[in-house]
Design a protein around this motif. Structure first.
Motif, PDB file in Angstrom:
ATOM      1  N   ASP A   1       0.818  -1.212   0.000  1.00 58.00           N
ATOM      2  CA  ASP A   1       0.000   0.000   0.000  1.00 58.00           C
ATOM      3  C   ASP A   1       0.858   1.271   0.000  1.00 58.00           C
ATOM      4  OD1 ASP A   1      -2.409   1.267  -0.245  1.00 58.00           O
ATOM      5  OD2 ASP A   1      -2.747   1.440   1.916  1.00 58.00           O
ATOM      6  N   THR A   2       1.951   1.243  -0.752  1.00 59.39           N
ATOM      7  CA  THR A   2       2.726   2.456  -1.036  1.00 59.39           C
ATOM      8  C   THR A   2       2.613   2.719  -2.534  1.00 59.39           C
ATOM      9  OG1 THR A   2       4.784   1.270  -1.498  1.00 59.39           O
ATOM     10  CG2 THR A   2       4.369   1.909   0.803  1.00 59.39           C
ATOM     11  N   THR A   3       2.967   3.920  -2.964  1.00 56.07           N
ATOM     12  CA  THR A   3       2.898   4.232  -4.396  1.00 56.07           C
ATOM     13  C   THR A   3       3.768   3.276  -5.209  1.00 56.07           C
ATOM     14  OG1 THR A   3       2.450   6.567  -3.950  1.00 56.07           O
ATOM     15  CG2 THR A   3       3.307   6.020  -6.129  1.00 56.07           C
ATOM     16  N   PHE A   4       4.972   3.003  -4.720  1.00 57.97           N
ATOM     17  CA  PHE A   4       5.864   2.094  -5.448  1.00 57.97           C
ATOM     18  C   PHE A   4       5.241   0.701  -5.563  1.00 57.97           C
ATOM     19  CE2 PHE A   4       9.382  -1.007  -5.528  1.00 57.97           C
ATOM     20  CZ  PHE A   4       9.947  -0.643  -6.744  1.00 57.97           C
ATOM     21  N   TYR A   5       4.597   0.248  -4.492  1.00 55.38           N
ATOM     22  CA  TYR A   5       3.931  -1.061  -4.523  1.00 55.38           C
ATOM     23  C   TYR A   5       2.875  -1.084  -5.628  1.00 55.38           C
ATOM     24  CZ  TYR A   5       0.634  -4.744  -3.184  1.00 55.38           C
ATOM     25  OH  TYR A   5      -0.211  -5.826  -3.203  1.00 55.38           O
TER      26      TYR A   5
ATOM     27  N   ALA B   1      -3.879   1.680 -17.675  1.00 52.09           N
ATOM     28  CA  ALA B   1      -4.919   2.482 -17.020  1.00 52.09           C
ATOM     29  C   ALA B   1      -4.563   2.736 -15.552  1.00 52.09           C
ATOM     30  CB  ALA B   1      -6.264   1.773 -17.128  1.00 52.09           C
ATOM     31  N   SER B   2      -4.034   1.702 -14.876  1.00 48.26           N
ATOM     32  CA  SER B   2      -3.639   1.861 -13.468  1.00 48.26           C
ATOM     33  C   SER B   2      -2.481   2.843 -13.335  1.00 48.26           C
ATOM     34  CB  SER B   2      -3.238   0.498 -12.883  1.00 48.26           C
ATOM     35  OG  SER B   2      -4.325  -0.399 -12.916  1.00 48.26           O
ATOM     36  N   LEU B   3      -1.490   2.732 -14.228  1.00 47.94           N
ATOM     37  CA  LEU B   3      -0.351   3.645 -14.176  1.00 47.94           C
ATOM     38  C   LEU B   3      -0.770   5.074 -14.512  1.00 47.94           C
ATOM     39  CD1 LEU B   3       2.359   1.371 -15.816  1.00 47.94           C
ATOM     40  CD2 LEU B   3       2.348   2.190 -13.450  1.00 47.94           C
ATOM     41  N   ASP B   4      -1.722   5.214 -15.430  1.00 49.48           N
ATOM     42  CA  ASP B   4      -2.207   6.556 -15.777  1.00 49.48           C
ATOM     43  C   ASP B   4      -2.812   7.259 -14.561  1.00 49.48           C
ATOM     44  OD1 ASP B   4      -1.364   6.653 -18.391  1.00 49.48           O
ATOM     45  OD2 ASP B   4      -3.257   5.922 -19.232  1.00 49.48           O
ATOM     46  N   LYS B   5      -3.509   6.501 -13.704  1.00 44.29           N
ATOM     47  CA  LYS B   5      -4.087   7.087 -12.489  1.00 44.29           C
ATOM     48  C   LYS B   5      -2.980   7.576 -11.553  1.00 44.29           C
ATOM     49  CE  LYS B   5      -8.376   4.351 -12.480  1.00 44.29           C
ATOM     50  NZ  LYS B   5      -9.137   3.296 -11.766  1.00 44.29           N
TER      51      LYS B   5
ATOM     52  N   LYS C   1      -1.399  10.645 -13.132  1.00 43.51           N
ATOM     53  CA  LYS C   1      -2.289  11.802 -13.009  1.00 43.51           C
ATOM     54  C   LYS C   1      -2.152  12.432 -11.626  1.00 43.51           C
ATOM     55  CE  LYS C   1      -7.091  13.307 -13.560  1.00 43.51           C
ATOM     56  NZ  LYS C   1      -8.486  12.888 -13.863  1.00 43.51           N
ATOM     57  N   ALA C   2      -2.029  11.564 -10.607  1.00 44.55           N
ATOM     58  CA  ALA C   2      -1.866  12.066  -9.238  1.00 44.55           C
ATOM     59  C   ALA C   2      -0.498  12.716  -9.050  1.00 44.55           C
ATOM     60  CB  ALA C   2      -2.045  10.925  -8.237  1.00 44.55           C
ATOM     61  N   ASN C   3       0.518  12.201  -9.754  1.00 44.43           N
ATOM     62  CA  ASN C   3       1.871  12.761  -9.656  1.00 44.43           C
ATOM     63  C   ASN C   3       2.562  12.648 -11.011  1.00 44.43           C
ATOM     64  OD1 ASN C   3       4.411  13.673  -9.043  1.00 44.43           O
ATOM     65  ND2 ASN C   3       4.971  11.927  -7.757  1.00 44.43           N
ATOM     66  N   PRO C   4       2.433  13.674 -11.856  1.00 45.17           N
ATOM     67  CA  PRO C   4       3.026  13.617 -13.203  1.00 45.17           C
ATOM     68  C   PRO C   4       4.549  13.558 -13.194  1.00 45.17           C
ATOM     69  CG  PRO C   4       1.394  15.383 -13.019  1.00 45.17           C
ATOM     70  CD  PRO C   4       1.675  14.909 -11.633  1.00 45.17           C
ATOM     71  N   ARG C   5       5.162  13.757 -12.011  1.00 42.26           N
ATOM     72  CA  ARG C   5       6.620  13.757 -11.916  1.00 42.26           C
ATOM     73  C   ARG C   5       7.149  12.489 -11.250  1.00 42.26           C
ATOM     74  NH1 ARG C   5       9.222  17.878 -13.440  1.00 42.26           N
ATOM     75  NH2 ARG C   5      11.007  17.461 -12.100  1.00 42.26           N
ATOM     76  N   ASP C   6       6.395  11.406 -11.376  1.00 41.67           N
ATOM     77  CA  ASP C   6       6.887  10.126 -10.853  1.00 41.67           C
ATOM     78  C   ASP C   6       7.659   9.424 -11.964  1.00 41.67           C
ATOM     79  OD1 ASP C   6       7.203   7.429  -9.958  1.00 41.67           O
ATOM     80  OD2 ASP C   6       5.640   7.802  -8.471  1.00 41.67           O
ATOM     81  N   ALA C   7       8.972   9.559 -11.939  1.00 39.83           N
ATOM     82  CA  ALA C   7       9.823   9.028 -13.015  1.00 39.83           C
ATOM     83  C   ALA C   7       9.694   7.516 -13.147  1.00 39.83           C
ATOM     84  CB  ALA C   7      11.283   9.414 -12.773  1.00 39.83           C
TER      85      ALA C   7
END
Length: 645
Positions: free
Chosen positions: A112-116, A132-136, A139-145
């Motif tokens: 239950d972390t973003t990386f997970y 679709a899951s990655l797009d969500k 969208k929440a953080n467009p700067r997640d490399a």
């Protein structure tokens, strides 16, 4: 011409800042450790202040994590650290677990972390569902490399190569030192039969991560496809040297000894003064030892272990190797040991270590890969102190002092240095031994050009903690800006003694030595900086400056080229490249470089002035007049500054 002092003045603003990213709940560079990793340069230090961080972190480069206790305890991270094949140093706090590579989500310690959720999406069989899951998440953080990288990977898997390349370039924009997207871009071009473009991408990946065998192997394939067979063989040989390729491991069965269990990770690690050597459990955790303590243990717990090798390399305060020990984890009765404790120790009381007080460290390796560094200290036993000696009592109001410190950090980040200094002073009034407050006060004074006052603040921080390399480095910068280059070099030397891998201190030392006319020594220092971190643009820039002063213009240009390739926005490197070309009589090349300066900073009067002279030499007098007029419009006294009249 620009004043020579500007080298150190520039570094006051840029050089020292490059070495650090700060993370705290509010008021720092950011509030996410992962975002700080993306923003960092290779080998940077990421300072994590007191607070709770609910995230797992994946590395995209080598970094140092340093926990800063602002009064409310060490940072707490409710998440795991995935080294992803990189090296790191960790001091002052911990993660829930540390894994040398990546892990399947089912084997992650913290869920239950973003990386997970990124990795969970990546593992999904349905590619459309995964995207679709990655797009969500994006969208929440467009700067997640990392999320962008994983999306690019999936798009590549589905044959959408152009879309994949576009999204991978977005990942690189967020983290310019992240090599993996470049390799995948190379794969996209390779699949599209564009070997030239593939080769360019692979070479960029190698530039960022030169010891990755996979990238060399892919480069070899691209070269072979282009008919450059001898170069391809050299690339394959490099891949082999880094342990990649069928020729490197022809047959797994031929590898001597048992094969380590895949996916082994570190779930906990600590220094200890007492370990139950029968149960292998820690009894007393400690990072500070006295010369009367029997032993100093480095202890760790491994998850999913079996047939592993753990190695400890203990280093004394002078940086010399003191002891090495290797422990083999036995073969498990089943697939793996769910939990396995291992430890190493050095004897203190009655041994050489008792007479070597100071800051020690131990590097810990798992199956040949360094996973972390533990720092600890050994001091004299104060139980024999005079009868009047009393241990320090806890500081009253420390939480209030920490609050003022955080306010000061927030104000400094807004360039409100006067107000920041007032906040740091209030923290110091509550706790005069508050090292972080003294250090940050010095940094704020330094930014204002109040160098003598800054040095006084740094000296107070050093008095409290003489082992902080950052304070010595910052003090050196302030001394350099007062033209005290010999003292500055000594301060940088002290920082290097504490951490020989402090590449910023190395190239700052080079700048200080250059100012003293000690150019040969300056080159040695700059070479050391670029050896430690070949991806730091300012290290190459300072090296170029020294070479320029020596009249070795060709080498200087190559150093400036390295700097601008790493960071195309390094206006100082572009400027000095243009100036060097001018003195060589290469006026067209000079103008091209100076055009980059005026594009980045249209208010650089010196760049316009040199450009006017270069244009005049080429007989382009009208253009020269325009450039000259622009220079004096920005700085009416520029001719006096250049020629003294």
């Amino acid at each position: 011409m620009k004043l020579v002092l500007s080298i150190l003045a520039i570094l006051l603003i840029a050089g020292v800042a490059l070495a650090h990213e700060t993370v705290c709940p509010s008021g720092c560079d950011g509030n996410s450790i992962q975002a700080a990793v993306y923003a960092a340069h290779p080998n940077d230090t990421i300072d994590v202040y007191s607070g709770t961080y609910n995230e797992s972190v994946v590395l995209t480069k080598d970094v140092t994590f340093r926990g800063i206790d602002t009064g409310s305890g060490e940072p707490i991270v409710n998440g795991d650290l995935y080294l992803n094949g990189f090296n790191m140093v960790l001091r002052g706090f911990g993660f829930q677990s540390i894994s040398p590579g990546l892990a399947d989500t089912q084997n992650m310690t913290t869920k239950d972390t973003t990386f997970y959720w990124i990795e969970k999406a990546f593992e999904t069989t349905s590619k459309s569902t995964a995207i679709a899951s990655l797009d969500k998440i994006i969208k929440a953080n467009p700067r997640d490399a990392w999320a962008l990288y994983r999306k690019g990977w999936i798009l590549s898997d589905t044959g959408r190569y152009e879309e994949s390349t576009d999204i991978l370039k977005e990942s690189i924009k967020v983290d310019p030192y992240f090599a993996s997207p470049w390799n995948l871009i190379g794969n996209n071009f390779w699949t599209g039969k564009n070997s030239d473009k593939a080769l360019e991408a692979y070479e960029k990946a190698i530039q960022l991560r030169p010891n990755k065998g996979l990238y060399w192997f892919n480069k070899g394939d691209a070269l072979k496809e282009l008919g450059r067979n001898s170069e391809a063989e050299e690339a394959y040989a490099k891949a082999s040297a880094f342990g990649y390729g069928n020729f490197a491991v022809a047959n797994e069965a031929a590898i001597p000894g048992p094969i380590p269990t895949p996916g082994t990770f570190v779930t906990d690690h600590i220094m200890s003064s007492n370990v139950d050597e029968y149960t292998n459990n820690v009894i007393t955790r400690a990072y500070e030892f006295t010369n009367t303590d029997s032993k100093a243990y480095s202890w760790l717990n491994l998850g999913k272990a079996g047939n592993n090798t753990v190695k400890w390399m203990w280093y004394s305060p002078d940086g010399n190797l003191y002891r090495t020990e290797t422990v083999d984890v036995p073969a498990p009765s089943g697939d793996y040991w769910r939990s396995y404790n291992v430890w190493s120790y050095i004897y203190i009381a009655g041994n050489d270590a008792a007479n070597m007080p100071g800051d020690w460290h131990v590097d810990v390796y798992l199956d040949g890969q360094k996973v972390f560094t533990e720092y600890f200290s050994i001091s004299e036993d104060r139980s024999t102190a005079p009868s009047g000696y009393q241990p320090s009592a806890p500081v009253a109001g420390q939480s209030e002092a920490a609050s003022w410190l955080n306010q000061g950090i927030a104000l400094a980040n807004q360039s409100k240095y006067d107000e920041a200094i007032q906040a740091f002073d209030k923290a110091i009034k509550i706790n005069p031994q508050y090292e972080a407050a003294w250090f940050l006060k010095g940094a704020a004074l330094n930014r204002q050009g109040m160098y003598a006052d800054a040095i006084q603040a740094y000296d107070k921080a050093i008095e409290i903690n003489p082992g902080n390399e950052s304070t010595w480095t910052s003090k050196g910068v302030a001394l350099g800006n007062l033209d005290k280059y010999d003292e500055a070099a000594l301060a940088f030397d002290r920082a290097i003694e504490i951490n020989p891998e402090n590449y910023v201190a190395w190239y700052l030392k080079g700048a200080a030595l250059d100012q003293q006319g000690k150019t040969d020594e300056a080159i040695v220092a700059c070479d050391k900086a670029t050896e430690i971190n070949p991806q730091d643009d300012y290290a190459w820039y300072i090296k170029g400056k020294v070479l320029e002063d020596l009249g070795r213009y060709g080498e200087a240009i190559r150093a400036f080229d390295n700097s601008t390739q790493i960071n195309p926005q390094n206006v100082d490197a572009w400027y000095d490249k243009g100036e060097t070309f001018y003195w060589q009589g290469k006026y067209n090349e000079s103008i091209q470089a100076l055009d980059m300066v005026t594009k980045i900073d249209p208010q650089d009067a010196d760049a316009w002035y040199i450009k006017s002279m270069a244009l005049d030499e080429l007989g382009k007098h009208d253009e020269a007049d325009l450039a000259y007029n622009r220079s004096i419009e920005i700085d009416p006294e520029i001719e006096e500054e250049w020629w003294g009249y």
